[in-house]
Design a protein around this motif. Structure first.
Motif, PDB file in Angstrom:
ATOM      1  N   LYS A  55      15.507  69.795  49.692  1.00  0.00           N
ATOM      2  CA  LYS A  55      14.264  68.416  50.346  1.00  0.00           C
ATOM      3  C   LYS A  55      13.387  67.402  49.363  1.00  0.00           C
ATOM      4  O   LYS A  55      13.695  66.294  50.010  1.00  0.00           O
ATOM      5  N   LEU A  56      12.989  68.435  48.537  1.00  0.00           N
ATOM      6  CA  LEU A  56      12.240  67.531  47.363  1.00  0.00           C
ATOM      7  C   LEU A  56      13.058  66.235  47.222  1.00  0.00           C
ATOM      8  O   LEU A  56      13.353  65.129  47.045  1.00  0.00           O
ATOM      9  N   LEU A  57      14.931  66.588  46.722  1.00  0.00           N
ATOM     10  CA  LEU A  57      15.466  65.622  46.325  1.00  0.00           C
ATOM     11  C   LEU A  57      15.552  64.206  47.249  1.00  0.00           C
ATOM     12  O   LEU A  57      16.071  63.520  47.207  1.00  0.00           O
ATOM     13  N   ALA A  58      16.401  65.204  48.859  1.00  0.00           N
ATOM     14  CA  ALA A  58      16.612  64.372  49.799  1.00  0.00           C
ATOM     15  C   ALA A  58      15.400  63.388  50.170  1.00  0.00           C
ATOM     16  O   ALA A  58      14.798  61.762  50.397  1.00  0.00           O
ATOM     17  N   THR A  59      14.193  63.817  49.716  1.00  0.00           N
ATOM     18  CA  THR A  59      12.937  62.893  50.109  1.00  0.00           C
ATOM     19  C   THR A  59      13.306  61.904  48.813  1.00  0.00           C
ATOM     20  O   THR A  59      11.770  60.759  48.986  1.00  0.00           O
ATOM     21  N   LEU A 102      20.962  61.483  39.476  1.00  0.00           N
ATOM     22  CA  LEU A 102      20.584  60.356  40.385  1.00  0.00           C
ATOM     23  C   LEU A 102      19.414  59.928  40.019  1.00  0.00           C
ATOM     24  O   LEU A 102      18.895  59.101  39.971  1.00  0.00           O
ATOM     25  N   GLY A 103      18.878  60.538  38.194  1.00  0.00           N
ATOM     26  CA  GLY A 103      17.385  59.473  38.010  1.00  0.00           C
ATOM     27  C   GLY A 103      15.827  59.804  38.595  1.00  0.00           C
ATOM     28  O   GLY A 103      15.177  59.153  39.186  1.00  0.00           O
ATOM     29  N   LYS A 104      16.303  60.147  39.990  1.00  0.00           N
ATOM     30  CA  LYS A 104      15.429  60.914  40.620  1.00  0.00           C
ATOM     31  C   LYS A 104      14.649  62.622  40.223  1.00  0.00           C
ATOM     32  O   LYS A 104      14.907  63.930  41.218  1.00  0.00           O
ATOM     33  N   ARG A 105      14.011  63.041  38.676  1.00  0.00           N
ATOM     34  CA  ARG A 105      14.123  63.954  38.145  1.00  0.00           C
ATOM     35  C   ARG A 105      12.860  64.748  39.372  1.00  0.00           C
ATOM     36  O   ARG A 105      11.926  64.669  39.159  1.00  0.00           O
ATOM     37  N   LEU A 106      13.808  66.624  39.682  1.00  0.00           N
ATOM     38  CA  LEU A 106      12.302  67.053  40.594  1.00  0.00           C
ATOM     39  C   LEU A 106      11.438  67.650  39.052  1.00  0.00           C
ATOM     40  O   LEU A 106      11.888  67.997  38.303  1.00  0.00           O
ATOM     41  N   LEU A 137      21.048  67.713  38.923  1.00  0.00           N
ATOM     42  CA  LEU A 137      21.461  66.876  40.221  1.00  0.00           C
ATOM     43  C   LEU A 137      20.525  65.305  39.277  1.00  0.00           C
ATOM     44  O   LEU A 137      20.730  64.759  39.918  1.00  0.00           O
ATOM     45  N   SER A 138      19.445  65.639  40.141  1.00  0.00           N
ATOM     46  CA  SER A 138      18.562  65.145  40.410  1.00  0.00           C
ATOM     47  C   SER A 138      18.490  64.688  39.150  1.00  0.00           C
ATOM     48  O   SER A 138      17.796  62.926  39.837  1.00  0.00           O
ATOM     49  N   ASN A 188      18.092  62.282  56.722  1.00  0.00           N
ATOM     50  CA  ASN A 188      19.254  62.562  57.598  1.00  0.00           C
ATOM     51  C   ASN A 188      19.279  64.746  57.236  1.00  0.00           C
ATOM     52  O   ASN A 188      19.865  64.193  56.344  1.00  0.00           O
ATOM     53  N   ILE A 189      18.724  65.072  57.496  1.00  0.00           N
ATOM     54  CA  ILE A 189      18.563  66.547  56.395  1.00  0.00           C
ATOM     55  C   ILE A 189      18.696  67.621  57.908  1.00  0.00           C
ATOM     56  O   ILE A 189      17.430  67.171  58.556  1.00  0.00           O
TER      57      ILE A 189
END
Length: 692
Positions: A333-337, A604-608, A600-601, A343-344
């Protein structure tokens, strides 16, 4: 409470307690073979003999005599019982000698070795020779199905298995025939046992007469590493013990938890073990030229990044399956946000439950243990025997105790207890609310009425209206102090945790059905949802454990960890937070799901914002404090009933159907299991024969 002395120790205990239970309360050990706390008293092994002061000059069976049956002393002194006198020792040695007359010396080749009650007690009360020269009696082995192996020559006729199948499982599969030395336990015409709980007779058997067929000759108990965990085959969250040798899971056994599964587990829970090592994904794959080819993690991540960076956020979707832990749902959920995806959804079966209606709108509010306080039960759109066999056994336990009135709206199936059949569809619920059914009076008169709503009612297009009707019915029964009888029966282990986290579509987002519409998405991250049909056109990233439906449709496959291979939190159908510990390690290059998402984050350049599981949990607990209360049920507000009763509306006339078609093949692990496939085939065959 009554006073009694056990070996000179005075205790207070309920008058209805047996002498055996009183002895245990006083710390005295009393051997037994036929007695079991959850079964009726048989009193036929005589191993639990004790001496009663002032009683007849012979030992008494402590399992069959209650404390209230004893007389006080001449001056009103508490009755006295002795468990270690010479009379008791001689009597137990005599019983053991009789038990061993016909018992074969199979210990070196018996699967029960090391866990055998008879073996243990023979060490204490047996002798090193026998006075009997006659031939031992031999009994033919019986076929009772693919799960339980029989060596009936070892049987001591304790009848635990007979009483379990009749009382707990609710089937007449086993029985005792003949008399005297010819007595034996068998099935009717040697047919396979039909219960979903039959594997529990192996745990109950105090000798090696009944052992696990899939596990036979696999390992000795002292070779195994034992890990406490939680079952994910249904939403009950049965407490289990996973036994491993090296990297391999060899068996799964139940753990005692009175509030959840007592000490029973379903056959799927117990025997899905071989599915954990069959058809496993052990390396990443990328589809090249229409075929999945082995790839490195870097190549797989690069393929995903290239596709996702070129896709718009509104054309990216995330679906999570039924076996996901809370930690990986939170990370997903954090990654999607972080990438702006609304769309989750984790409601793979299409259930209309939603956290916006409050926690009480999707929990089994009466609690599993609360079933034993219920004095009337209405089941709507559920088949508990297939959807949660251990919970169904709890309903049967309550029904046996007080002839609990039960009514069903939905499938007319054998639930192992009698019930009033009110109808097959929503019109029967409407009629009940209107007062057209006599069972309404039973519910209104009850102090603790229980309304169980299954996914067979909630996964339909009119599921929200049906949830509202059920809530309206529960409200119409009047306020019962400290009791909320509206109880949702889930079938997916991850569902309540996902709803707690709000893993549902964001504002303007698509649900599962919307995401699966042709042309709706360019990229779909499928996290273990093997029950969905993804249309052509979307680029699918599959994170999962088995080469099942999801992997076959995927463009990139990322191998994850099964529930025995990771530490994860699961929230069961009643909202109880439980922790599953890691018992083994994922095969090959497979990794834990949260670690895959973290890596993966980065790509994608969106590090968790976490680098370890403990950091992830710290953040999770800060945001959702009730998930830190392991073993507890988080608070829910019964006032939420009014919110969902407002949803009541028109419902179609279509009949309710259980969402579980084949009990044995409900998830990728079970579908990979040869044992489950055999059980499924037998069940199908028996249904066809019954139809003829």
């Amino acid at each position: 409470m009554a006073k009694i002395k056990i070996d000179g120790i005075e205790i207070d205990i309920a008058p209805e307690a047996t002498l055996l239970q009183a002895a245990e309360a006083a710390g005295a050990e009393v051997p037994r073979f036929c007695f079991h706390e959850r079964l009726s008293v048989a009193g036929n092994c005589r191993m639990c003999l004790v001496e009663v002061k002032g009683g007849p000059p012979k030992p008494q069976a402590s399992c069959a005599m209650a404390v209230k049956d004893l007389r006080p002393g001449p001056n009103g002194e508490p009755p006295e019982v002795f468990t270690k006198t010479p009379m008791v020792k001689k009597a137990r040695e005599g019983v053991m000698e009789f038990l061993l007359i016909n018992h074969p010396l199979d210990c070196p080749i018996c699967d029960q070795g090391g866990e055998c009650d008879l073996q243990d007690q023979a060490m204490a009360y047996g002798v090193d020779s026998t006075r009997y020269q006659e031939n031992k009696r031999a009994v033919e082995d019986k076929y009772i199905g693919p799960l339980v192996k029989t060596v009936m020559t070892r049987c001591i006729q304790c009848t635990r298995c007979v009483r379990f199948t009749a009382e707990v499982a609710g089937v007449g599969d086993l029985g005792l025939i003949s008399r005297g030395e010819d007595v034996e336990i068998t099935t009717y015409l040697e047919t396979a046992m039909a219960s979903e709980l039959q594997g529990n007779v192996v745990d109950l058997c105090p000798v090696g007469a009944l052992t696990s067929m899939p596990y036979e000759f696999t390992a000795r108990p002292w070779e195994l590493t034992k890990t406490e965990s939680i079952d994910v085959m249904d939403a009950l969250g049965s407490n289990i013990r996973v036994d491993t040798r090296g990297r391999e899971v060899l068996r799964i056994l139940p753990r005692i938890n009175e509030a959840v599964n007592e000490e029973w587990i379903s056959d799927k829970t117990r025997h899905v073990v071989d599915g954990l090592k069959t058809q496993r994904l052990d390396r990443p794959y990328v589809r090249v030229g229409g075929k999945l080819q082995p790839a490195s993690w870097n190549d797989a991540f690069a393929a995903i990044a290239a596709k996702m960076k070129s896709a718009k956020a509104e054309k990216i979707g995330v679906i999570s399956g039924d076996l996901a832990s809370v930690e990986e749902l939170y990370a997903l959920k954090l990654l999607a946000t972080s990438i702006g995806v609304a769309n989750i959804d984790a409601r793979v079966d299409g259930t209309k439950l939603h956290p916006k209606y409050g926690r009480a709108s999707y929990l089994f509010n009466a609690t599993v243990a609360g079933i034993e306080q219920a004095d009337a039960v209405l089941i709507i759109g559920a088949n508990p025997r297939k959807e949660a066999p251990v919970l169904n056994a709890r309903i049967r336990k309550r029904w046996l105790k007080s002839k609990l009135p039960v009514a069903v709206i939905g499938e007319q199936a054998d639930l192992t207890y009698s019930y009033d059949y009110l109808g097959a569809g929503p019109q029967s619920v409407t009629a009940l609310i209107a007062g057209d059914a006599k069972f309404l009076d039973v519910l209104k008169a009850a102090k603790a009425p229980l309304v169980i709503v299954g996914q067979g009612a909630l996964t339909r297009a009119d599921g929200a209206a049906l949830l509202g009707l059920a809530a309206k019915l529960a409200e119409s029964l009047g306020e019962k102090e400290g009791w909320n009888g509206l109880s949702i029966l889930h079938t997916a282990a991850s569902r309540v945790g996902a709803l707690d986290l709000g893993f549902v579509p964001g504002e303007g987002g698509l649900d599962v059905a919307g995401m699966l519409a042709p042309g709706a998405l360019d990229v779909l991250i499928n996290h273990g949802a093997d029950e969905v049909d993804v249309p052509a056109g979307a680029f699918v990233v599959y994170i999962g454990t088995h080469g099942d439906k999801g992997a076959h449709r995927a463009d990139v496959v990322l191998p994850g960890a099964a529930y025995t291979e990771k530490s994860g939190t699961f929230v069961n159908t009643e909202g109880r937070v439980q922790l599953a510990n890691r018992a083994a390690f994922p095969p090959g290059d497979a990794r834990e799901d949260w670690a895959i998402l973290r890596a993966l984050s980065d790509v994608l350049g969106k590090r968790l914002p976490f680098n370890s599981l403990s950091e992830l949990r710290s953040r999770l607990y800060a945001e959702y404090p009730h998930l830190a209360q392991i073993g507890s049920i988080g608070a829910s507000d019964s006032a939420d009933l009014s919110k969902i009763s407002a949803l009541a509306g028109e419902a179609s006339d279509a009949h309710f159907q259980s969402t579980i078609g084949d009990f044995y093949l409900t998830n990728p692990i079970a579908r990979a299991s040869k044992t489950m496939a055999t059980c499924s085939g037998l069940r199908t065959e028996s249904l066809l024969q019954a139809a003829e």
